[in-house]
Design a protein around this motif. Sequence first.
Motif, mmCIF file in Angstrom:
data_model
loop_
_atom_site.group_PDB
_atom_site.id
_atom_site.type_symbol
_atom_site.label_atom_id
_atom_site.label_comp_id
_atom_site.label_asym_id
_atom_site.label_seq_id
_atom_site.Cartn_x
_atom_site.Cartn_y
_atom_site.Cartn_z
ATOM 1 N N ILE A 320 40.176 15.281 0.921
ATOM 2 C CA ILE A 320 41.590 14.936 0.784
ATOM 3 C C ILE A 320 42.406 16.030 1.460
ATOM 4 O O ILE A 320 42.195 17.219 1.209
ATOM 5 C CB ILE A 320 42.013 14.832 -0.698
ATOM 6 C CG1 ILE A 320 41.171 13.787 -1.438
ATOM 7 C CG2 ILE A 320 43.502 14.505 -0.810
ATOM 8 C CD1 ILE A 320 41.389 13.794 -2.945
ATOM 9 N N ALA A 321 43.348 15.638 2.304
ATOM 10 C CA ALA A 321 44.306 16.560 2.900
ATOM 11 C C ALA A 321 45.687 16.270 2.326
ATOM 12 O O ALA A 321 46.090 15.108 2.222
ATOM 13 C CB ALA A 321 44.333 16.424 4.418
ATOM 14 N N GLU A 322 46.392 17.326 1.940
ATOM 15 C CA GLU A 322 47.770 17.124 1.497
ATOM 16 C C GLU A 322 48.610 16.614 2.662
ATOM 17 O O GLU A 322 48.496 17.082 3.798
ATOM 18 C CB GLU A 322 48.373 18.422 0.960
ATOM 19 C CG GLU A 322 49.805 18.241 0.465
ATOM 20 C CD GLU A 322 50.449 19.519 -0.046
ATOM 21 O OE1 GLU A 322 51.656 19.470 -0.383
ATOM 22 O OE2 GLU A 322 49.764 20.558 -0.104
ATOM 23 N N ALA A 323 49.482 15.670 2.399
ATOM 24 C CA ALA A 323 50.319 15.076 3.439
ATOM 25 C C ALA A 323 51.362 16.074 3.940
ATOM 26 O O ALA A 323 51.831 16.944 3.197
ATOM 27 C CB ALA A 323 51.010 13.823 2.909
ATOM 28 N N GLU A 324 51.733 15.934 5.192
ATOM 29 C CA GLU A 324 52.726 16.822 5.801
ATOM 30 C C GLU A 324 54.066 16.743 5.074
ATOM 31 O O GLU A 324 54.807 17.730 5.001
ATOM 32 C CB GLU A 324 52.909 16.461 7.274
ATOM 33 C CG GLU A 324 53.824 17.391 8.034
ATOM 34 C CD GLU A 324 53.905 17.069 9.511
ATOM 35 O OE1 GLU A 324 54.477 17.883 10.251
ATOM 36 O OE2 GLU A 324 53.397 16.002 9.916
#
Length: 362
Positions: A320-324
Amino acid sequence: MIRVLVVDDSALMRRFLGRIFEAEADFEVASAKDGLEALDLIGRFRPHVVTLDVEMPNLGGLECLDRIMVEHPCPVVMVSGLTQRGAEATLRALDMGAVDFIVKPQGTISLHAEELAPLIVERVRAAAATTIRRSRRLAERLKFRAGSQPPRPQPSRRRKATPLAPAGRPADSLVLVGVSTGGPPALDAVLSTLPHDFGWPVLIAQHMPASFTGPLSRRLDRLCALDVTEVTRPTVIAAGTVYIGKGDADLVISRRGGELVALPAPSDPGHRWHPSVDRLVRTALDHVPAENLIGLLMTGMGNDGAAAMTALRAAGGHTIAEAESTAVVWGMPGELVGLGGATDVVPLPEIGQRLKDISPWH
């Protein structure tokens, strides 16, 4: 040009920081000796970023930050000592809206200038590029403009519960979290949504000095339903517990007597930031099947963790990548997305729920 306001009661520190920024072609510098002078100057100078000493006379750093975030919202980088008191105040400042912090040099300042200048410039330049979200503390700003005083923020308290391991959870399963600039509030936002029976051990590499990670773990332990502890010695990994890597070292995974163990290791000079997210993830892959690992990369400068989590996804793990849109600095998660290593890209308020959704045994 980046306008930076240096606020410090020490003339020596004002000169030290001022000279560092003045040596850069894209900085314009002003300075203030305390919080009152800073508030008087900030409306006229209109800085893109403020460096703010934690402890000052007349109006201290936290009180000044509180008013800046309400009256003149802009990115603030705290300047802190390495004491426990300084660490706790800095964590409070990050919770109140400061973007980042830098540590005051110890001993003779001039001896540290060449070593510290590039790091200080990098962090302040990154902070200046961040956007303070208009929704943050909106009610307080409206009250200020109406002429009333903003309320002082109060710490939240949660009742602890005994963590449980859900039936059906794989024996070896871990959530691996990497975070840097803007990390403490992001960790609070995610961990506070996880219930006491979440069951997965959570291991966190937060880039911080050693004197900060202990106060961070104690603060998160007060705020979260899960138990939170700093890893200062080899520790058997238990379900439903959060492990914070000790600062200035690396957090690694090993196996002893058939049990997974988290332990601090001397920082690897092959990695720039510590605790190293890359090293945490790669040591986990050495001992745990990738399909039993969840990688989470949140706000932070640089690319630490991006390559390792891309390898984790390629091996069958979930990332999971945190959204910009919510990251203070979309460096680390942005690199993960750019490498094609993110299974999901999720705004910060939804990350906790996403972790629960992809944990079918929860």
